[in-house]
Design an enzyme around this catalytic site. Sequence first.
Site, PDB file in Angstrom:
ATOM      1  N   LYS A   1       0.776   5.214  -2.189  1.00 33.08           N
ATOM      2  CA  LYS A   1       0.354   4.090  -3.028  1.00 33.08           C
ATOM      3  C   LYS A   1       1.559   3.433  -3.717  1.00 33.08           C
ATOM      4  CE  LYS A   1      -4.167   4.008  -2.534  1.00 33.08           C
ATOM      5  NZ  LYS A   1      -4.810   2.875  -1.824  1.00 33.08           N
TER       6      LYS A   1
ATOM      7  N   ASP B   1     -11.120   2.230  12.591  1.00 31.72           N
ATOM      8  CA  ASP B   1     -10.255   3.123  11.822  1.00 31.72           C
ATOM      9  C   ASP B   1      -9.012   2.362  11.389  1.00 31.72           C
ATOM     10  OD1 ASP B   1      -8.705   5.147  10.786  1.00 31.72           O
ATOM     11  OD2 ASP B   1      -9.062   6.541  12.440  1.00 31.72           O
ATOM     12  N   VAL B   2      -8.918   2.056  10.104  1.00 26.21           N
ATOM     13  CA  VAL B   2      -7.782   1.273   9.602  1.00 26.21           C
ATOM     14  C   VAL B   2      -6.470   2.042   9.691  1.00 26.21           C
ATOM     15  CG1 VAL B   2      -9.189  -0.110   8.031  1.00 26.21           C
ATOM     16  CG2 VAL B   2      -8.136   2.019   7.199  1.00 26.21           C
TER      17      VAL B   2
ATOM     18  N   TYR C   1      -0.542  11.174  -1.605  1.00 30.75           N
ATOM     19  CA  TYR C   1      -1.362   9.995  -1.907  1.00 30.75           C
ATOM     20  C   TYR C   1      -0.619   9.024  -2.814  1.00 30.75           C
ATOM     21  CZ  TYR C   1      -5.215   7.341  -4.032  1.00 30.75           C
ATOM     22  OH  TYR C   1      -6.041   6.337  -4.501  1.00 30.75           O
TER      23      TYR C   1
ATOM     24  N   ARG D   1     -19.259   1.987   0.467  1.00 35.73           N
ATOM     25  CA  ARG D   1     -19.733   2.713  -0.718  1.00 35.73           C
ATOM     26  C   ARG D   1     -18.709   2.573  -1.839  1.00 35.73           C
ATOM     27  NH1 ARG D   1     -19.100   9.271  -0.058  1.00 35.73           N
ATOM     28  NH2 ARG D   1     -16.862   9.343   0.331  1.00 35.73           N
TER      29      ARG D   1
END
Length: 262
Positions: free
Chosen positions: A160, A63-64, A156, A25
């Site tokens: 990143k 599941d990565v 997060y 998605r």
Amino acid sequence: MTTIGNGSGTREFAGKRALVTGGSRGIGAAIVRQLLDAGAEVLTTARSATSTVPEGAAFVQADVRTRAGAEAIAATAREVLGGVDVLVHNAGGAQPYKGASDIPDEVWQEALDLNFLASVRLDSLLVPAMRERRQGMIVHVSSAAVPTASPQFLHYVAAKAALESYSRGMALELAPFGVRVNTVSPGKTATPGGEETRELWARVAPGENDAAAPSPTGSTTPLGRDGQPDDIANAVLFLASDRASWLTGSNLFVDGGEFPRG
């Protein structure tokens, strides 16, 4: 929305084998669709079984965030595609907290596993074959919000930021072998996951997501609209294409001018 490179009927990824994580998605699905339209064979992944994978793409449920998941994805890529020429690390995300001190240890680890270590693990399994063939393109999807280091999303953006440093280092290591590594950093993009996250952010930290004044269209970006998944996919396909053959170690911000950077 116009997709990249296909307006003239070209199929610039014909004969290429592509793996896109998190392609069921939103941004991931747009990347998968554009690669398919450009002639690539595509395998994509998601943690859960889904009926929303773009038609024409192969799919593996894995599941990565785990080494076992990365191994299952790599094995399926070898079996279904026979190898990978284009690797797009798109899977990622996190939920906001009221502040950095409220983020539990296990959430920090989950953020690292999903947004950083998933790429490291999968690369370790697939990059050796790229080096041997002396060709390959890797694109890591980061976030344009990394420079702001919002406390509510510090787990997060820190993950990143690690991904971006890793991407630059891998670009240097792999350049002599003809393998290019680049990063795309999306800004606010109209996706189901993005909308869910922004709604939750508004509840846990009221007002923190409203720093910029909205435009007459309701968007906070200088260009006056939120991004669409195809905007990000356009950038990914450009970096993965031969048109970007002299680009490696780059980070392309696709954010409508919303986020500052040095």
